[in-house]
Design a protein around this motif. Structure first.
Motif, PDB file in Angstrom:
ATOM      1  N   GLU A  59       0.706  -1.276   0.032  1.00 43.15           N
ATOM      2  CA  GLU A  59      -0.071   0.116   0.003  1.00 43.15           C
ATOM      3  C   GLU A  59       0.831   1.095   0.135  1.00 43.15           C
ATOM      4  O   GLU A  59       1.962   1.370   0.654  1.00 43.15           O
ATOM      5  CB  GLU A  59      -0.827  -0.166   1.316  1.00 43.15           C
ATOM      6  CG  GLU A  59      -1.793   1.182   1.433  1.00 43.15           C
ATOM      7  CD  GLU A  59      -2.809   1.013   2.540  1.00 43.15           C
ATOM      8  OE1 GLU A  59      -3.880   1.531   2.319  1.00 43.15           O
ATOM      9  OE2 GLU A  59      -2.155   0.760   3.403  1.00 43.15           O
ATOM     10  N   VAL A  60       0.575   2.226  -0.795  1.00 44.35           N
ATOM     11  CA  VAL A  60       1.270   3.352  -0.557  1.00 44.35           C
ATOM     12  C   VAL A  60       0.226   4.758  -0.233  1.00 44.35           C
ATOM     13  O   VAL A  60      -0.754   4.805  -0.992  1.00 44.35           O
ATOM     14  CB  VAL A  60       1.610   3.748  -2.035  1.00 44.35           C
ATOM     15  CG1 VAL A  60       2.496   5.181  -2.196  1.00 44.35           C
ATOM     16  CG2 VAL A  60       2.830   2.551  -2.469  1.00 44.35           C
ATOM     17  N   TRP A  61       0.745   5.598   0.632  1.00 44.55           N
ATOM     18  CA  TRP A  61       0.276   6.651   0.865  1.00 44.55           C
ATOM     19  C   TRP A  61       1.168   7.865   0.339  1.00 44.55           C
ATOM     20  O   TRP A  61       2.260   7.630   0.185  1.00 44.55           O
ATOM     21  CB  TRP A  61      -0.087   6.928   2.380  1.00 44.55           C
ATOM     22  CG  TRP A  61      -1.028   6.019   2.961  1.00 44.55           C
ATOM     23  CD1 TRP A  61      -1.937   4.987   2.272  1.00 44.55           C
ATOM     24  CD2 TRP A  61      -1.362   5.675   4.499  1.00 44.55           C
ATOM     25  NE1 TRP A  61      -2.477   4.120   3.119  1.00 44.55           N
ATOM     26  CE2 TRP A  61      -2.287   4.642   4.393  1.00 44.55           C
ATOM     27  CE3 TRP A  61      -0.996   6.468   5.490  1.00 44.55           C
ATOM     28  CZ2 TRP A  61      -2.867   4.428   5.697  1.00 44.55           C
ATOM     29  CZ3 TRP A  61      -1.449   5.704   6.792  1.00 44.55           C
ATOM     30  CH2 TRP A  61      -2.482   4.970   6.816  1.00 44.55           C
ATOM     31  N   LEU A  62       0.612   9.047   0.426  1.00 46.28           N
ATOM     32  CA  LEU A  62       1.645  10.301   0.432  1.00 46.28           C
ATOM     33  C   LEU A  62       1.610  11.019   1.650  1.00 46.28           C
ATOM     34  O   LEU A  62       0.975  11.085   2.737  1.00 46.28           O
ATOM     35  CB  LEU A  62       0.691  11.173  -0.524  1.00 46.28           C
ATOM     36  CG  LEU A  62       0.530  10.622  -2.028  1.00 46.28           C
ATOM     37  CD1 LEU A  62      -0.272  11.736  -2.703  1.00 46.28           C
ATOM     38  CD2 LEU A  62       1.727  10.282  -2.541  1.00 46.28           C
ATOM     39  N   GLY A  72       2.746   1.058   6.688  1.00 50.55           N
ATOM     40  CA  GLY A  72       2.933  -0.142   7.746  1.00 50.55           C
ATOM     41  C   GLY A  72       1.776  -0.493   8.711  1.00 50.55           C
ATOM     42  O   GLY A  72       2.025  -0.954   9.725  1.00 50.55           O
ATOM     43  N   ASN A  73       0.551  -0.292   8.366  1.00 50.12           N
ATOM     44  CA  ASN A  73      -0.860  -0.585   8.922  1.00 50.12           C
ATOM     45  C   ASN A  73      -1.128  -1.953   8.402  1.00 50.12           C
ATOM     46  O   ASN A  73      -0.540  -2.486   7.245  1.00 50.12           O
ATOM     47  CB  ASN A  73      -1.820   0.260   8.680  1.00 50.12           C
ATOM     48  CG  ASN A  73      -1.935   1.588   9.283  1.00 50.12           C
ATOM     49  OD1 ASN A  73      -0.931   2.011  10.050  1.00 50.12           O
ATOM     50  ND2 ASN A  73      -2.973   2.254   9.540  1.00 50.12           N
ATOM     51  N   LYS A 387      -5.406   9.039  -3.749  1.00 49.28           N
ATOM     52  CA  LYS A 387      -4.686   8.318  -2.685  1.00 49.28           C
ATOM     53  C   LYS A 387      -4.790   8.890  -1.361  1.00 49.28           C
ATOM     54  O   LYS A 387      -5.210  10.161  -1.231  1.00 49.28           O
ATOM     55  CB  LYS A 387      -3.213   8.574  -3.010  1.00 49.28           C
ATOM     56  CG  LYS A 387      -2.741   7.691  -4.078  1.00 49.28           C
ATOM     57  CD  LYS A 387      -1.058   7.470  -4.389  1.00 49.28           C
ATOM     58  CE  LYS A 387      -0.600   6.859  -5.497  1.00 49.28           C
ATOM     59  NZ  LYS A 387      -1.106   5.411  -5.660  1.00 49.28           N
ATOM     60  N   ILE A 388      -4.581   8.328  -0.009  1.00 48.46           N
ATOM     61  CA  ILE A 388      -4.537   8.850   1.224  1.00 48.46           C
ATOM     62  C   ILE A 388      -3.210   9.725   1.333  1.00 48.46           C
ATOM     63  O   ILE A 388      -2.388   9.381   1.070  1.00 48.46           O
ATOM     64  CB  ILE A 388      -4.687   7.791   2.187  1.00 48.46           C
ATOM     65  CG1 ILE A 388      -5.831   7.144   2.148  1.00 48.46           C
ATOM     66  CG2 ILE A 388      -4.150   8.388   3.603  1.00 48.46           C
ATOM     67  CD1 ILE A 388      -5.860   5.893   2.950  1.00 48.46           C
ATOM     68  N   LYS A 389      -3.660  11.145   1.748  1.00 56.67           N
ATOM     69  CA  LYS A 389      -2.415  12.078   2.257  1.00 56.67           C
ATOM     70  C   LYS A 389      -2.322  12.177   3.504  1.00 56.67           C
ATOM     71  O   LYS A 389      -3.608  12.481   4.266  1.00 56.67           O
ATOM     72  CB  LYS A 389      -2.512  13.307   1.451  1.00 56.67           C
ATOM     73  CG  LYS A 389      -1.341  14.304   1.597  1.00 56.67           C
ATOM     74  CD  LYS A 389      -1.526  15.666   0.754  1.00 56.67           C
ATOM     75  CE  LYS A 389      -0.327  16.549   1.137  1.00 56.67           C
ATOM     76  NZ  LYS A 389      -0.496  17.711   0.417  1.00 56.67           N
TER      77      LYS A 389
END
Length: 497
Positions: A59-62, A72-73, A387-389
């Protein structure tokens, strides 16, 4: 099964709520985007877990500067509690009021410790907490005792406890949710950050969820990722859109509960914006995603070059001498032992040569210093291009540095000439909370004191996002207590007939 309640997420909040509601006989459907963790050779392999990250999701967040990172969740049945350190400690009574820190003051809670105390007591029973009363000077009032006696100190930790007492500290037993015999039977390691596939940790799956699923009216669907909530113009949340097996499905229920975690819950509410709620659901206050908190934490390693630490699990004591007042410097935070650090863990996190990491780990006593992060509306979760920022504005760092400094000095007095510390970075999910804060004013908060949305009367939120403050202790038991309180409220107000 057409459910009466849909719960999104099977972590501490969702699992506890399901356990409370299950005896009502109402049909409860739990949605979990991940799967069950199953035994594997990697379960107790430190290199696989900490070095190779085999359990971390892809998973990739900004971050706040729009740079991508892996957060890391974890996404699995039981949520992050499957990997937690199993510390089940109550907030101190003072944490519910206004607390003045070096970095500013907390806003306080809309409920008192006394109002939540019965729920703490109930949650300690559900999660079979092992602890002792009377040895911690900050311990708030308990209306009952712990269900089990404390997890015992190993010999070298008993010696450490005595050394800490000799230098004027007050080490106390760390309240834990661990069946130590069952855990060690599956492998001679600590449990902190290791996956629980043996039922040795009293996590959300082992306790709350298993209690709920013992009832025929409760079901869980794995591999079912909620992608949006649907709300009508009258404010009723009518359904949940999910990705299931590569397709899309809409599920409906009279009551919808979000328990996806502080970041994912905020993201779901924001992505569910519609014409009536253009900034997201439950967000008339503009508080969804704001006030994100993540504890200020450092690992502190104390060692003597000629003395070994033979502990396997280590994590049995805490020190709260600086929690309420750090020798005139104000409240500084909690100190507790980490699960025993080993060579592979140290090599992976400190980028040391393997031989040196093994030598240090064999001699180190490993502490976790934790200080409160204060709510800040500009510390927030938003969405950008799908995406989640995650823009965490760290606060109260001066207070945390003071805590580490005082701990370091005491450890040297206690006979450890070498003390090393390293802060946890922004990518580490150190008790994320606060993005859908609880309050009595709908203009300044997202849910009421029973975790019901101010804007949508059939929507509840029962994860760490509702916490008004982070305090300076592990939040798992407080999440469970709030979910227990919400469950009783739902049963009394929605299911009374």
């Amino acid at each position: 099964m057409q459910p009466d309640v849909i719960i999104i997420g099977s972590g501490m909040g969702g699992a506890t709520l399901a356990a409370v509601l299950a005896p009502t006989g109402r049909r409860i459907l739990i949605l979990e985007r991940g799967d069950h963790l199953r035994p594997s050779p990697q379960d107790r392999d430190a290199q696989a877990i900490f070095g190779d990250g085999v359990f971390r999701p892809d998973e990739v967040w900004l971050d706040g500067k729009d740079q991508p990172f892996n957060p890391g969740n974890y996404y699995n049945v039981g949520g992050n509690s499957k990997f937690y350190g199993a510390v089940l400690i109550r907030y101190r009574a003072e944490d519910f009021g206004v607390v003045h820190h070096a970095g500013g003051a907390t806003p306080g809670w809309p409920i008192s410790y006394d109002e939540l105390e019965p729920e703490y007591q109930a949650a300690e029973q559900v999660y079979a907490v092992r602890g002792a009363l009377g040895d911690d000077p900050t311990e708030p009032h308990h209306s009952g005792t712990y269900p089990h006696t404390p997890v015992p100190d190993e010999d070298d930790i008993a010696d450490l406890r005595a050394r800490l007492k000799q230098v004027g500290l007050t080490p106390s037993h760390l309240p834990l949710g661990v069946d130590i015999d069952r855990w060690l039977a599956a492998g001679q390691t600590t449990w902190d950050a290791y996956p629980d596939t043996c039922g040795g940790k009293m996590d959300a799956e082992t306790c709350g969820l298993s209690t709920a699923l013992a009832h025929d009216n409760v079901q869980i669907r794995t591999g079912c990722r909620a992608t949006a909530l649907i709300a009508d113009p009258n404010g009723q949340v009518t359904g949940v859109t999910c990705d299931v097996d590569g397709g899309t499905e809409t599920l409906t229920a009279p009551i919808i509960v979000l328990a996806a975690g502080a970041v994912q819950t905020a993201a779901l509410l924001l992505v569910s914006a519609n014409d009536t709620c253009p900034t997201g659901l439950a967000n008339r206050s503009d508080q969804v995603g704001r006030n994100f908190m993540n504890h200020n934490c450092s690992a502190v390693l104390a060692l003597h070059p000629f003395r070994r630490n033979r502990a396997v699990y280590q994590k049995t004591l805490m020190v709260n001498d600086y929690y309420l007042d750090g020798d005139g410097d104000g409240p500084l935070g909690n100190i507790q032992l980490l699960g025993k650090i080993t060579g592979p863990i140290l090599a992976a996190n400190a980028r040391l040569p393997r031989w040196l990491a093994h030598q240090i780990a064999a001699r180190s006593f490993d502490f976790y210093a934790m200080s409160e992060d204060l709510p800040n509306p500009d510390s927030r979760v938003t969405l950008k291009n799908g995406k989640i920022k995650f823009d965490w504005q760290r606060s109260n760092w001066v207070g945390h540095e003071l805590l580490v400094k005082k701990l370091t000095a005491k450890l040297k007095q206690a006979g450890f000439p070498i003390v090393m510390s390293r802060p946890f970075d922004r990518r580490t999910p150190s008790h994320q909370c606060g993005t859908a804060r609880m309050g009595t004013d709908p203009a300044a908060s997202v849910v009421d004191t029973f975790c019901r949305s101010h804007d949508h009367k059939n929507l509840f939120i029962v994860d760490a996002s509702v916490l008004p403050t982070s305090a300076a202790v592990n939040p798992a038991l407080t999440i469970a207590a709030l979910a227990h309180r919400a469950g009783r409220h739902i049963a009394q107000t929605e299911f009374a007939a």
